[in-house]
Design a protein around this motif. Structure first.
Motif, PDB file in Angstrom:
ATOM      1  N   PRO A 215       0.803  -1.230   0.000  1.00 38.96           N
ATOM      2  CA  PRO A 215       0.000   0.000   0.000  1.00 38.96           C
ATOM      3  C   PRO A 215       0.834   1.278   0.000  1.00 38.96           C
ATOM      4  O   PRO A 215       0.524   2.219  -0.725  1.00 38.96           O
ATOM      5  N   ARG A 216       1.888   1.306   0.816  1.00 40.43           N
ATOM      6  CA  ARG A 216       2.688   2.533   0.912  1.00 40.43           C
ATOM      7  C   ARG A 216       3.365   2.866  -0.418  1.00 40.43           C
ATOM      8  O   ARG A 216       3.396   4.021  -0.847  1.00 40.43           O
ATOM      9  N   LYS A 217       3.923   1.848  -1.075  1.00 42.85           N
ATOM     10  CA  LYS A 217       4.585   2.086  -2.357  1.00 42.85           C
ATOM     11  C   LYS A 217       3.576   2.529  -3.411  1.00 42.85           C
ATOM     12  O   LYS A 217       3.833   3.444  -4.198  1.00 42.85           O
ATOM     13  N   TRP A 218       2.420   1.879  -3.429  1.00 43.53           N
ATOM     14  CA  TRP A 218       1.396   2.229  -4.422  1.00 43.53           C
ATOM     15  C   TRP A 218       0.888   3.647  -4.212  1.00 43.53           C
ATOM     16  O   TRP A 218       0.735   4.413  -5.176  1.00 43.53           O
ATOM     17  N   LEU A 219       0.618   4.022  -2.959  1.00 37.63           N
ATOM     18  CA  LEU A 219       0.121   5.360  -2.663  1.00 37.63           C
ATOM     19  C   LEU A 219       1.125   6.429  -3.101  1.00 37.63           C
ATOM     20  O   LEU A 219       0.753   7.435  -3.713  1.00 37.63           O
ATOM     21  N   GLN A 220       2.393   6.192  -2.796  1.00 34.99           N
ATOM     22  CA  GLN A 220       3.426   7.163  -3.183  1.00 34.99           C
ATOM     23  C   GLN A 220       3.493   7.304  -4.696  1.00 34.99           C
ATOM     24  O   GLN A 220       3.515   8.422  -5.235  1.00 34.99           O
ATOM     25  N   GLN A 221       3.511   6.178  -5.401  1.00 38.71           N
ATOM     26  CA  GLN A 221       3.634   6.216  -6.860  1.00 38.71           C
ATOM     27  C   GLN A 221       2.396   6.834  -7.495  1.00 38.71           C
ATOM     28  O   GLN A 221       2.494   7.643  -8.427  1.00 38.71           O
ATOM     29  N   LYS A 222       1.221   6.469  -7.004  1.00 37.99           N
ATOM     30  CA  LYS A 222      -0.027   7.002  -7.560  1.00 37.99           C
ATOM     31  C   LYS A 222      -0.101   8.517  -7.393  1.00 37.99           C
ATOM     32  O   LYS A 222      -0.477   9.247  -8.318  1.00 37.99           O
ATOM     33  N   ARG A 223       0.271   8.994  -6.226  1.00 38.58           N
ATOM     34  CA  ARG A 223       0.241  10.433  -5.965  1.00 38.58           C
ATOM     35  C   ARG A 223       1.257  11.171  -6.831  1.00 38.58           C
ATOM     36  O   ARG A 223       0.973  12.263  -7.346  1.00 38.58           O
ATOM     37  N   LEU A 224       2.425  10.576  -6.998  1.00 34.25           N
ATOM     38  CA  LEU A 224       3.455  11.222  -7.816  1.00 34.25           C
ATOM     39  C   LEU A 224       3.086  11.212  -9.292  1.00 34.25           C
ATOM     40  O   LEU A 224       3.378  12.172 -10.022  1.00 34.25           O
ATOM     41  N   GLN A 225       2.449  10.142  -9.765  1.00 33.56           N
ATOM     42  CA  GLN A 225       1.993  10.104 -11.162  1.00 33.56           C
ATOM     43  C   GLN A 225       0.975  11.207 -11.428  1.00 33.56           C
ATOM     44  O   GLN A 225       1.028  11.884 -12.461  1.00 33.56           O
ATOM     45  N   GLN A 226       0.061  11.395 -10.494  1.00 35.00           N
ATOM     46  CA  GLN A 226      -0.932  12.457 -10.655  1.00 35.00           C
ATOM     47  C   GLN A 226      -0.274  13.828 -10.570  1.00 35.00           C
ATOM     48  O   GLN A 226      -0.646  14.755 -11.306  1.00 35.00           O
ATOM     49  N   ALA A 227       0.714  13.951  -9.696  1.00 32.34           N
ATOM     50  CA  ALA A 227       1.451  15.206  -9.585  1.00 32.34           C
ATOM     51  C   ALA A 227       2.158  15.538 -10.897  1.00 32.34           C
ATOM     52  O   ALA A 227       2.120  16.685 -11.372  1.00 32.34           O
ATOM     53  N   TYR A 228       2.805  14.554 -11.489  1.00 26.93           N
ATOM     54  CA  TYR A 228       3.506  14.759 -12.761  1.00 26.93           C
ATOM     55  C   TYR A 228       2.541  15.246 -13.838  1.00 26.93           C
ATOM     56  O   TYR A 228       2.848  16.190 -14.587  1.00 26.93           O
ATOM     57  N   TYR A 229       1.365  14.625 -13.899  1.00 24.33           N
ATOM     58  CA  TYR A 229       0.353  15.024 -14.883  1.00 24.33           C
ATOM     59  C   TYR A 229      -0.087  16.476 -14.652  1.00 24.33           C
ATOM     60  O   TYR A 229      -0.169  17.270 -15.594  1.00 24.33           O
ATOM     61  N   LEU A 230      -0.371  16.830 -13.411  1.00 27.72           N
ATOM     62  CA  LEU A 230      -0.851  18.176 -13.105  1.00 27.72           C
ATOM     63  C   LEU A 230       0.228  19.234 -13.375  1.00 27.72           C
ATOM     64  O   LEU A 230      -0.069  20.337 -13.826  1.00 27.72           O
ATOM     65  N   LEU A 231       1.468  18.892 -13.089  1.00 23.65           N
ATOM     66  CA  LEU A 231       2.561  19.838 -13.299  1.00 23.65           C
ATOM     67  C   LEU A 231       2.877  20.025 -14.780  1.00 23.65           C
ATOM     68  O   LEU A 231       3.104  21.152 -15.238  1.00 23.65           O
TER      69      LEU A 231
END
Length: 270
Positions: A215-231
């Protein structure tokens, strides 16, 4: 800095007054809430939909929900709200007293707007008056006014019966759908487990089966993927998005982003 005055009462009546705009935040809502927007505005977001409210609005918020919020005072004024928290013990006592019981329901809505009526306005104004006179320091008076509020809710929407008096805990639900909807909430794994109807151990085991990672790895990666898209695609800045994506502070977000992508997020717009 946000200045605030909050007057909580043990039986569940809370008056809040904020003198400046609250930064965006989030709540886990453990109990049902019947609320009145005295002044200013409050926007809630449940992971799918925004629920805006303005001065004079009434609404009902279902328990066991993750919600993001933005509180905005009026120009030259204060954000003010009045909330009645309907805890499980109070509702169980009410159920026994009036012999009211829930029927099975598939209703999953999280936030309900309630039409304004003179009766509801008079009820909330009576709470404000009782608060000003100090009457709400009396537990018996508080209990009476909460029971009055429950009866009014049942009058304005009889379907609330099947929500208010459903005392079951969260059932085991679709883990993948829930996590994809709520990954951006900054809550611990125990809370995610509870809301999906699982023990922490079962949550971790089921998560591994569904996502093939922890869960921790998935949450970090999912949040960062969305961050990359928004940025990169939406032109957002780090300060715009880090809280919305569940990062505790800007430094943590920047460090995690650089570790994942090899460069700092502030370099994207250069």
């Amino acid at each position: 800095m946000e200045l605030q005055e909050v007057k909580p009462y043990k039986a569940g009546i809370v008056y809040a007054c904020y003198h400046s705009r609250s930064r965006d935040g989030e709540h886990f809502v453990p109990e049902h809430v019947f609320s009145y927007q005295v002044d200013g505005s409050l926007t809630l977001h449940d992971g799918i939909k925004d629920y805006p409210s303005s001065k004079g609005a009434f609404r009902f918020i279902r328990r066991n929900q993750l919600l993001k919020f933005v509180k905005q005072p009026p120009e030259h004024g204060d954000f003010k709200s009045l909330s009645i928290y309907l805890d499980q013990q109070t509702l169980q006592d009410f159920s026994l007293l009036y012999n009211i019981h829930a029927s099975p329901s598939l209703q999953k809505q999280t936030v309900f707007n309630i039409n304004k009526t003179p009766i509801l306005e008079n009820y909330m104004q009576s709470l404000l008056a009782y608060d000003g006179a100090g009457y709400l320091k009396d537990p018996a008076m508080v209990k009476l006014k909460i029971h009055e509020g429950i009866l009014l809710l049942l009058q304005v929407n009889p379907a609330f019966k099947d929500i208010l008096f459903d005392f079951s805990e969260p059932h085991k639900i679709d883990l993948e759908a829930f996590m994809n909807r709520n990954y951006h909430f900054n809550v611990n794994l125990e809370r995610f487990a509870y809301l999906t109807g699982r023990s922490l151990a079962t949550f971790k085991r089921d998560f591994e089966k569904v996502f093939s990672t922890s869960p921790r790895k998935w949450l970090q990666q999912k949040r960062l993927q969305q961050a990359y898209y928004l940025l990169t695609e939406k032109g957002k800045t780090s300060s715009d998005i880090y809280l919305d994506l569940g990062f505790e502070d800007l430094t943590h977000f920047s460090h995690a982003f650089k570790k994942e992508y090899g460069y700092s997020p502030k370099n994207i717009h250069r």
